[in-house]
Design a protein around this motif. Structure first.
Motif, PDB file in Angstrom:
ATOM      1  N   TRP A   1       9.583  -0.900   2.817  1.00 48.52           N
ATOM      2  CA  TRP A   1       8.210  -0.677   3.236  1.00 48.52           C
ATOM      3  C   TRP A   1       8.036  -1.183   4.667  1.00 48.52           C
ATOM      4  N   THR A   2       6.987  -0.698   5.312  1.00 46.20           N
ATOM      5  CA  THR A   2       6.694  -1.145   6.672  1.00 46.20           C
ATOM      6  C   THR A   2       5.962  -2.489   6.616  1.00 46.20           C
TER       7      THR A   2
ATOM      8  N   LEU B   1       8.426   3.272   1.997  1.00 49.61           N
ATOM      9  CA  LEU B   1       9.347   4.271   2.535  1.00 49.61           C
ATOM     10  C   LEU B   1      10.337   4.750   1.483  1.00 49.61           C
TER      11      LEU B   1
ATOM     12  N   ALA C   1       0.852  -1.191   0.000  1.00 51.98           N
ATOM     13  CA  ALA C   1       0.000   0.000   0.000  1.00 51.98           C
ATOM     14  C   ALA C   1       0.888   1.242   0.000  1.00 51.98           C
ATOM     15  N   PRO C   2       0.527   2.284  -0.762  1.00 56.40           N
ATOM     16  CA  PRO C   2       1.383   3.470  -0.882  1.00 56.40           C
ATOM     17  C   PRO C   2       1.830   4.068   0.453  1.00 56.40           C
ATOM     18  N   HIS C   3       0.970   4.056   1.476  1.00 60.18           N
ATOM     19  CA  HIS C   3       1.338   4.645   2.773  1.00 60.18           C
ATOM     20  C   HIS C   3       2.391   3.812   3.513  1.00 60.18           C
ATOM     21  N   LYS C   4       2.647   2.574   3.069  1.00 65.34           N
ATOM     22  CA  LYS C   4       3.656   1.716   3.700  1.00 65.34           C
ATOM     23  C   LYS C   4       5.030   1.841   3.043  1.00 65.34           C
TER      24      LYS C   4
ATOM     25  N   THR D   1      10.355  -2.894   9.330  1.00 65.23           N
ATOM     26  CA  THR D   1      10.450  -2.643   7.894  1.00 65.23           C
ATOM     27  C   THR D   1      11.178  -3.799   7.221  1.00 65.23           C
TER      28      THR D   1
END
Length: 121
Positions: A58-59, A27, A22-25, A102
């Motif tokens: 990513w997270t 980094l 997902a884009p919010h994850k 991450t």
């Protein structure tokens, strides 16, 4: 049960499922990923296959228990406290459910995964 029920990854090609976190994850980078799920249990709690990831970070937050074996590439797994572990071809490890941090792919990575997701109580 007979040997016909045994799942051999080489004899059971799975179609790749392409995706991105997902884009919010995300980094950094563009960590395109794919999975070839060679086996899914009838109850849906157990899966095994091959995962591939492109360079990026990513997270992650694991609700599942995952056994991994790195086949190629280099990744770095970091926990929420900033501790890190570099993962290379030949490394085998388990990420327990509840792990947060991450995942960073430094060189395109390929791994075998075996996942168990406990059913909600």
């Amino acid at each position: 049960m007979s040997l016909d029920t045994i799942i051999d990854f080489a004899d059971n090609p799975a179609s790749p499922e392409q995706y991105h976190p997902a884009p919010h994850k995300v980094l950094k980078g563009d960590p395109a990923q794919s999975v070839r799920n060679h086996y899914g249990s009838p109850c849906g709690q157990f899966n095994a296959g091959i995962w591939e990831g492109a360079i990026g970070q990513w997270t992650v937050q694991y609700s599942e228990h995952e056994y991994c074996e790195i086949l190629q590439g280099v990744s770095v797994l970091r926990d929420e406290r900033g501790q890190s572990k570099t993962l290379r071809a030949g490394d085998r490890f388990v990420i327990p459910a509840g792990f947060s941090g991450t995942w960073e792919v430094l060189e395109p990575c390929r791994k075998v995964y075996v996942i168990f997701e406990q059913a909600p109580h």
